[in-house]
Design a protein around this motif. Structure first.
Motif, short mmCIF file in Angstrom:
data_model
loop_
_atom_site.label_atom_id
_atom_site.label_comp_id
_atom_site.label_asym_id
_atom_site.label_seq_id
_atom_site.Cartn_x
_atom_site.Cartn_y
_atom_site.Cartn_z
N GLY A 158 91.89 -78.49 -103.44
CA GLY A 158 92.48 -79.66 -104.06
C GLY A 158 91.45 -80.69 -104.49
O GLY A 158 91.66 -81.44 -105.45
N ALA A 159 90.28 -80.71 -103.81
CA ALA A 159 89.23 -81.64 -104.19
C ALA A 159 88.70 -81.34 -105.58
O ALA A 159 88.32 -82.25 -106.33
CB ALA A 159 88.09 -81.60 -103.17
N ALA A 160 88.68 -80.06 -105.96
CA ALA A 160 88.24 -79.69 -107.30
C ALA A 160 89.23 -80.21 -108.34
O ALA A 160 88.85 -80.73 -109.39
CB ALA A 160 88.09 -78.18 -107.42
N HIS A 161 90.53 -80.09 -108.03
CA HIS A 161 91.56 -80.61 -108.93
C HIS A 161 91.39 -82.12 -109.12
O HIS A 161 91.42 -82.63 -110.25
CB HIS A 161 92.95 -80.33 -108.35
N VAL A 162 91.22 -82.82 -108.01
CA VAL A 162 91.14 -84.28 -108.07
C VAL A 162 89.88 -84.73 -108.80
O VAL A 162 89.90 -85.71 -109.56
CB VAL A 162 91.19 -84.87 -106.64
N TRP A 163 88.78 -84.03 -108.59
CA TRP A 163 87.52 -84.40 -109.22
C TRP A 163 87.61 -84.29 -110.74
O TRP A 163 87.18 -85.19 -111.46
CB TRP A 163 86.40 -83.52 -108.68
N VAL A 164 88.19 -83.20 -111.23
CA VAL A 164 88.38 -83.06 -112.68
C VAL A 164 89.37 -84.10 -113.17
O VAL A 164 89.19 -84.72 -114.22
CB VAL A 164 88.85 -81.64 -113.05
N GLY A 165 90.43 -84.29 -112.40
CA GLY A 165 91.39 -85.33 -112.72
C GLY A 165 92.23 -85.05 -113.95
O GLY A 165 92.29 -83.93 -114.46
N GLY A 166 92.89 -86.09 -114.44
CA GLY A 166 93.76 -85.92 -115.60
C GLY A 166 94.88 -84.95 -115.29
O GLY A 166 95.52 -85.03 -114.25
N PHE A 167 95.12 -84.00 -116.20
CA PHE A 167 96.18 -83.03 -116.00
C PHE A 167 95.94 -82.18 -114.76
O PHE A 167 96.86 -81.91 -113.99
CB PHE A 167 96.32 -82.13 -117.23
N VAL A 168 94.69 -81.73 -114.56
CA VAL A 168 94.37 -80.88 -113.42
C VAL A 168 94.57 -81.63 -112.11
O VAL A 168 94.88 -81.03 -111.08
CB VAL A 168 92.94 -80.33 -113.53
N GLY A 169 94.41 -82.94 -112.13
CA GLY A 169 94.61 -83.74 -110.93
C GLY A 169 96.05 -83.93 -110.55
O GLY A 169 96.35 -84.45 -109.47
N ASN A 170 96.97 -83.54 -111.40
CA ASN A 170 98.41 -83.62 -111.12
C ASN A 170 98.91 -82.21 -110.86
O ASN A 170 99.02 -81.41 -111.79
CB ASN A 170 99.14 -84.23 -112.31
N PRO A 171 99.22 -81.83 -109.61
CA PRO A 171 99.56 -80.44 -109.32
C PRO A 171 100.75 -79.90 -110.10
O PRO A 171 100.83 -78.70 -110.37
CB PRO A 171 99.83 -80.43 -107.82
N VAL A 172 101.66 -80.77 -110.48
CA VAL A 172 102.85 -80.31 -111.19
C VAL A 172 102.49 -79.75 -112.56
O VAL A 172 103.03 -78.72 -113.00
CB VAL A 172 103.88 -81.45 -111.32
N ILE A 173 101.56 -80.37 -113.25
CA ILE A 173 101.22 -79.96 -114.61
C ILE A 173 99.78 -79.45 -114.73
O ILE A 173 99.26 -79.31 -115.83
CB ILE A 173 101.44 -81.11 -115.60
N ALA A 174 99.15 -79.14 -113.60
CA ALA A 174 97.73 -78.77 -113.60
C ALA A 174 97.36 -77.67 -114.59
O ALA A 174 96.29 -77.72 -115.21
CB ALA A 174 97.29 -78.39 -112.19
N PRO A 175 98.18 -76.63 -114.79
CA PRO A 175 97.77 -75.56 -115.72
C PRO A 175 97.72 -75.99 -117.18
O PRO A 175 97.29 -75.20 -118.02
CB PRO A 175 98.84 -74.47 -115.52
#
Length: 283
Positions: A158-175
């Motif tokens: 999850g830290a990778a998701h948050v670091w990139v942020g934006g869409f990837v930082g939102n788990p619902v729409i990350a893809p």
């Protein structure tokens, strides 16, 4: 048999083939279907034991859709615990104009360069020479032969998701951001690596619980959306012809028809070819 490679090992031709296939899937209307699936998977593929098998199946189907466009394409993985810079430390292998593009603009977060610049992507305005880290947390989980400990890797992922942020930082729409697939190819690689490391331990279980966990998170439970259930919402085509995909079916990546560079011997390149690829990567 496809070999999923570290993004730092991709040739220029492989980067182009991957990004072209993703863009073609988007143009054909198939890409957004995966975003919709992930939107419904917050309680089915996250926060529980099925995180690893659910994303393995999800990633595999996405990769197979890319291969229907270009049979030679596989999804590369991003090891976000490393800097992923070229040998001179002058360029990032991932945040470059022929792979993922760069970080978002400082004022809007919009991604302005790269093969997906026209997608309207939003990311943090991070330093493209930085990286999320979390290697220590991952190493601690990898060292344990117990699945309940290993699956704590969901947190540092999850830290990778948050670091990139934006869409990837939102788990619902990350893809919505294709970086998602590179993050999860690495998650899947880590599960494969962990399985290989500990499979000879007496009493080893590649997945737990066998039973007694939440629905969809037990070894022989079928998983949404492929089982065609209407919870959290129905999706075609599995509401018409459901497929019984279970964690028990997904504990061996080799049986699913793909390999990982660095894990599987079939992905090792002859020395001469490695030299050729190194030259190609520097173009």
């Amino acid at each position: 048999m496809g070999c999923r490679k570290n993004l730092t090992s991709l040739t220029a031709a492989e980067r182009k083939a991957f990004t072209n296939a993703v863009n073609q899937l988007k143009a054909d209307g198939g890409y957004d279907f995966y975003v919709e699936q992930h939107r419904g998977a917050m309680g089915h593929g996250h926060g529980g034991p099925a995180f690893f098998p659910w994303h393995r199946e999800y990633l595999l189907r996405f990769e197979q859709d890319l291969q229907a466009i270009d049979p030679n394409v596989t999804v590369p993985y991003w090891d976000w615990t490393r800097s992923n810079l070229n040998p001179a430390a002058t360029e990032s292998w991932i945040w470059r104009a022929d792979l993922m593009g760069g970080p978002g603009q400082a004022d809007t977060g919009e991604v302005k360069d790269g093969p997906f610049a026209g997608w309207g992507l939003i990311r943090n305005s991070f330093n493209r020479f930085g990286f999320p880290g979390t290697g220590g947390d991952i190493a601690a989980s990898m060292a344990s032969p117990h699945y309940t400990t290993f699956r704590r890797i969901e947190n540092p992922h999850g830290a990778a998701h948050v670091w990139v942020g934006g869409f990837v930082g939102n788990p619902v729409i990350a893809p919505r951001d294709p970086v998602f697939w590179l993050i999860h190819a690495n998650v899947d690689r880590l599960w494969s690596q962990w399985l290989k490391r500990h499979h000879d331990v007496p009493g080893f279980q590649p997945f737990l619980p066998l039973s007694g966990g939440p629905t969809g998170h037990n070894l022989r439970d079928t998983m949404w959306p492929w089982n065609g259930t209407a919870e959290p919402f129905g999706l075609q085509p599995w509401t018409v012809a459901p497929e019984l995909v279970r964690p028990a079916d997904l504990t061996d990546h080799r049986a699913l028809g793909y390999r990982y560079a660095g894990i599987d011997a079939e992905c090792t390149r002859p020395v001469g070819l490695r030299i050729t690829e190194r030259t190609d990567r520097q173009r």
